[in-house]
Design a protein around this motif. Sequence first.
Motif, PDB file in Angstrom:
ATOM      1  N   GLU A 251       0.831  -1.210   0.000  1.00 29.44           N
ATOM      2  CA  GLU A 251       0.000   0.000   0.000  1.00 29.44           C
ATOM      3  C   GLU A 251       0.863   1.257   0.000  1.00 29.44           C
ATOM      4  OE1 GLU A 251      -2.582  -0.106   3.382  1.00 29.44           O
ATOM      5  OE2 GLU A 251      -3.640  -1.882   2.684  1.00 29.44           O
ATOM      6  N   VAL A 252       1.848   1.290   0.869  1.00 30.63           N
ATOM      7  CA  VAL A 252       2.714   2.458   0.995  1.00 30.63           C
ATOM      8  C   VAL A 252       3.516   2.670  -0.293  1.00 30.63           C
ATOM      9  CG1 VAL A 252       4.654   3.465   2.266  1.00 30.63           C
ATOM     10  CG2 VAL A 252       2.840   2.262   3.501  1.00 30.63           C
ATOM     11  N   ALA A 253       4.036   1.593  -0.868  1.00 33.18           N
ATOM     12  CA  ALA A 253       4.803   1.705  -2.116  1.00 33.18           C
ATOM     13  C   ALA A 253       3.938   2.290  -3.219  1.00 33.18           C
ATOM     14  CB  ALA A 253       5.345   0.341  -2.524  1.00 33.18           C
ATOM     15  N   CYS A 254       2.702   1.863  -3.322  1.00 27.61           N
ATOM     16  CA  CYS A 254       1.768   2.370  -4.319  1.00 27.61           C
ATOM     17  C   CYS A 254       1.475   3.848  -4.070  1.00 27.61           C
ATOM     18  CB  CYS A 254       0.487   1.542  -4.298  1.00 27.61           C
ATOM     19  SG  CYS A 254      -0.727   2.048  -5.527  1.00 27.61           S
ATOM     20  N   GLN A 255       1.208   4.183  -2.825  1.00 25.33           N
ATOM     21  CA  GLN A 255       0.926   5.577  -2.478  1.00 25.33           C
ATOM     22  C   GLN A 255       2.106   6.483  -2.828  1.00 25.33           C
ATOM     23  OE1 GLN A 255       0.111   4.916   1.648  1.00 25.33           O
ATOM     24  NE2 GLN A 255      -2.099   4.791   1.358  1.00 25.33           N
ATOM     25  N   MET A 256       3.304   6.039  -2.528  1.00 26.77           N
ATOM     26  CA  MET A 256       4.494   6.834  -2.800  1.00 26.77           C
ATOM     27  C   MET A 256       4.744   6.955  -4.305  1.00 26.77           C
ATOM     28  SD  MET A 256       5.451   7.798   0.173  1.00 26.77           S
ATOM     29  CE  MET A 256       7.045   8.480  -0.129  1.00 26.77           C
TER      30      MET A 256
ATOM     31  N   TYR B 178       2.613   6.912  -6.761  1.00 23.08           N
ATOM     32  CA  TYR B 178       1.618   7.698  -7.489  1.00 23.08           C
ATOM     33  C   TYR B 178       1.146   8.951  -6.742  1.00 23.08           C
ATOM     34  CZ  TYR B 178       1.738   3.860 -10.676  1.00 23.08           C
ATOM     35  OH  TYR B 178       2.182   2.918 -11.571  1.00 23.08           O
ATOM     36  N   GLY B 179       1.720   9.225  -5.581  1.00 26.87           N
ATOM     37  CA  GLY B 179       1.370  10.431  -4.846  1.00 26.87           C
ATOM     38  C   GLY B 179      -0.041  10.421  -4.283  1.00 26.87           C
ATOM     39  N   PHE B 180      -0.552   9.224  -3.973  1.00 26.74           N
ATOM     40  CA  PHE B 180      -1.896   9.126  -3.409  1.00 26.74           C
ATOM     41  C   PHE B 180      -1.923   9.634  -1.974  1.00 26.74           C
ATOM     42  CE2 PHE B 180      -2.578   5.185  -6.240  1.00 26.74           C
ATOM     43  CZ  PHE B 180      -3.127   5.940  -7.265  1.00 26.74           C
ATOM     44  N   ALA B 181      -3.083  10.099  -1.560  1.00 28.09           N
ATOM     45  CA  ALA B 181      -3.302  10.503  -0.170  1.00 28.09           C
ATOM     46  C   ALA B 181      -3.240   9.256   0.724  1.00 28.09           C
ATOM     47  CB  ALA B 181      -4.671  11.174  -0.045  1.00 28.09           C
ATOM     48  N   PRO B 182      -3.006   9.431   2.026  1.00 25.39           N
ATOM     49  CA  PRO B 182      -2.883   8.273   2.928  1.00 25.39           C
ATOM     50  C   PRO B 182      -4.072   7.314   2.904  1.00 25.39           C
ATOM     51  CG  PRO B 182      -2.131  10.238   4.030  1.00 25.39           C
ATOM     52  CD  PRO B 182      -2.730  10.685   2.722  1.00 25.39           C
ATOM     53  N   GLU B 183      -5.269   7.817   2.621  1.00 31.39           N
ATOM     54  CA  GLU B 183      -6.437   6.927   2.614  1.00 31.39           C
ATOM     55  C   GLU B 183      -6.689   6.293   1.245  1.00 31.39           C
ATOM     56  OE1 GLU B 183      -7.760  11.039   1.558  1.00 31.39           O
ATOM     57  OE2 GLU B 183      -6.534  10.240   3.172  1.00 31.39           O
ATOM     58  N   GLN B 184      -5.802   6.541   0.271  1.00 37.31           N
ATOM     59  CA  GLN B 184      -5.961   5.985  -1.072  1.00 37.31           C
ATOM     60  C   GLN B 184      -4.793   5.082  -1.424  1.00 37.31           C
ATOM     61  OE1 GLN B 184      -6.100   9.649  -3.332  1.00 37.31           O
ATOM     62  NE2 GLN B 184      -8.262   9.276  -3.776  1.00 37.31           N
ATOM     63  N   SER B 185      -5.069   4.083  -2.240  1.00 38.90           N
ATOM     64  CA  SER B 185      -4.014   3.221  -2.753  1.00 38.90           C
ATOM     65  C   SER B 185      -4.579   2.372  -3.874  1.00 38.90           C
ATOM     66  CB  SER B 185      -3.463   2.320  -1.644  1.00 38.90           C
ATOM     67  OG  SER B 185      -2.349   1.588  -2.125  1.00 38.90           O
ATOM     68  N   GLY B 186      -3.714   1.884  -4.711  1.00 35.49           N
ATOM     69  CA  GLY B 186      -4.139   0.968  -5.771  1.00 35.49           C
ATOM     70  C   GLY B 186      -4.288  -0.452  -5.259  1.00 35.49           C
TER      71      GLY B 186
ATOM     72  N   CYS C 201      -5.642   0.939  -9.373  1.00 40.97           N
ATOM     73  CA  CYS C 201      -4.503   0.119  -9.784  1.00 40.97           C
ATOM     74  C   CYS C 201      -4.414   0.055 -11.312  1.00 40.97           C
ATOM     75  CB  CYS C 201      -4.616  -1.294  -9.218  1.00 40.97           C
ATOM     76  SG  CYS C 201      -3.238  -2.351  -9.730  1.00 40.97           S
ATOM     77  N   THR C 202      -3.222   0.324 -11.812  1.00 39.27           N
ATOM     78  CA  THR C 202      -2.934   0.219 -13.246  1.00 39.27           C
ATOM     79  C   THR C 202      -1.967  -0.926 -13.521  1.00 39.27           C
ATOM     80  OG1 THR C 202      -1.033   1.695 -13.111  1.00 39.27           O
ATOM     81  CG2 THR C 202      -3.200   2.719 -13.521  1.00 39.27           C
ATOM     82  N   LEU C 203      -1.671  -1.720 -12.502  1.00 41.35           N
ATOM     83  CA  LEU C 203      -0.627  -2.747 -12.544  1.00 41.35           C
ATOM     84  C   LEU C 203       0.728  -2.117 -12.867  1.00 41.35           C
ATOM     85  CD1 LEU C 203      -2.339  -5.805 -14.271  1.00 41.35           C
ATOM     86  CD2 LEU C 203      -1.952  -5.426 -11.839  1.00 41.35           C
ATOM     87  N   CYS C 204       0.859  -0.832 -12.545  1.00 44.29           N
ATOM     88  CA  CYS C 204       2.105  -0.100 -12.790  1.00 44.29           C
ATOM     89  C   CYS C 204       2.562  -0.249 -14.236  1.00 44.29           C
ATOM     90  CB  CYS C 204       3.202  -0.540 -11.821  1.00 44.29           C
ATOM     91  SG  CYS C 204       3.020   0.103 -10.149  1.00 44.29           S
ATOM     92  N   ALA C 205       1.632  -0.037 -15.151  1.00 36.93           N
ATOM     93  CA  ALA C 205       1.923  -0.219 -16.581  1.00 36.93           C
ATOM     94  C   ALA C 205       3.176   0.536 -17.010  1.00 36.93           C
ATOM     95  CB  ALA C 205       0.719   0.211 -17.408  1.00 36.93           C
TER      96      ALA C 205
ATOM     97  N   GLY D 105      10.660  -1.810 -17.837  1.00 31.68           N
ATOM     98  CA  GLY D 105      11.433  -2.975 -17.423  1.00 31.68           C
ATOM     99  C   GLY D 105      11.549  -3.153 -15.921  1.00 31.68           C
ATOM    100  N   LYS D 106      10.744  -2.409 -15.174  1.00 31.27           N
ATOM    101  CA  LYS D 106      10.752  -2.512 -13.710  1.00 31.27           C
ATOM    102  C   LYS D 106       9.593  -3.396 -13.244  1.00 31.27           C
ATOM    103  CE  LYS D 106      12.428   2.226 -13.121  1.00 31.27           C
ATOM    104  NZ  LYS D 106      12.083   3.539 -12.550  1.00 31.27           N
ATOM    105  N   LYS D 107       9.648  -3.788 -11.986  1.00 25.09           N
ATOM    106  CA  LYS D 107       8.526  -4.482 -11.368  1.00 25.09           C
ATOM    107  C   LYS D 107       7.492  -3.456 -10.918  1.00 25.09           C
ATOM    108  CE  LYS D 107      11.072  -8.404  -9.483  1.00 25.09           C
ATOM    109  NZ  LYS D 107      11.391  -9.164  -8.266  1.00 25.09           N
ATOM    110  N   ALA D 108       6.256  -3.920 -10.734  1.00 31.46           N
ATOM    111  CA  ALA D 108       5.225  -3.067 -10.139  1.00 31.46           C
ATOM    112  C   ALA D 108       5.698  -2.657  -8.751  1.00 31.46           C
ATOM    113  CB  ALA D 108       3.905  -3.822 -10.054  1.00 31.46           C
ATOM    114  N   ALA D 109       5.321  -1.464  -8.305  1.00 31.00           N
ATOM    115  CA  ALA D 109       5.787  -0.951  -7.015  1.00 31.00           C
ATOM    116  C   ALA D 109       5.433  -1.889  -5.865  1.00 31.00           C
ATOM    117  CB  ALA D 109       5.208   0.445  -6.768  1.00 31.00           C
TER     118      ALA D 109
END
Length: 110
Positions: free
Chosen positions: A20-25, A27-35, A63-67, A73-77
Amino acid sequence: MTRKAMLIDYQWCTGCHTCEVACQMEYGFAPEQSGIVVNEVGPWKISEGVWQYDYVPHLSRQCTLCASRLEAGKKAACEQHCQARCIKVGDIDELKEIAEGKPTQVLIIP
């Protein structure tokens, strides 16, 4: 381009919420949001010595699966930062093979 999906093995999820934290960081999501969001199931006693107690990650509509990360060539966050290594993002056919016969794994196809 092959279709992408996410495979989660909740048998090994420890509920650390790092995904959750990796996704938030990322994509700049607010603390109550995540992919991705981790929910707790239990605890409750099923029978003598057997308890229901799991953490189950699931995707939100954000969630965009970190397209963009996958294209670079990276992994999803969430996969990159998962401490339990229970998240995989990749080709749907490859993930289906990994998941076959494993009841604690969930294949998510957005």
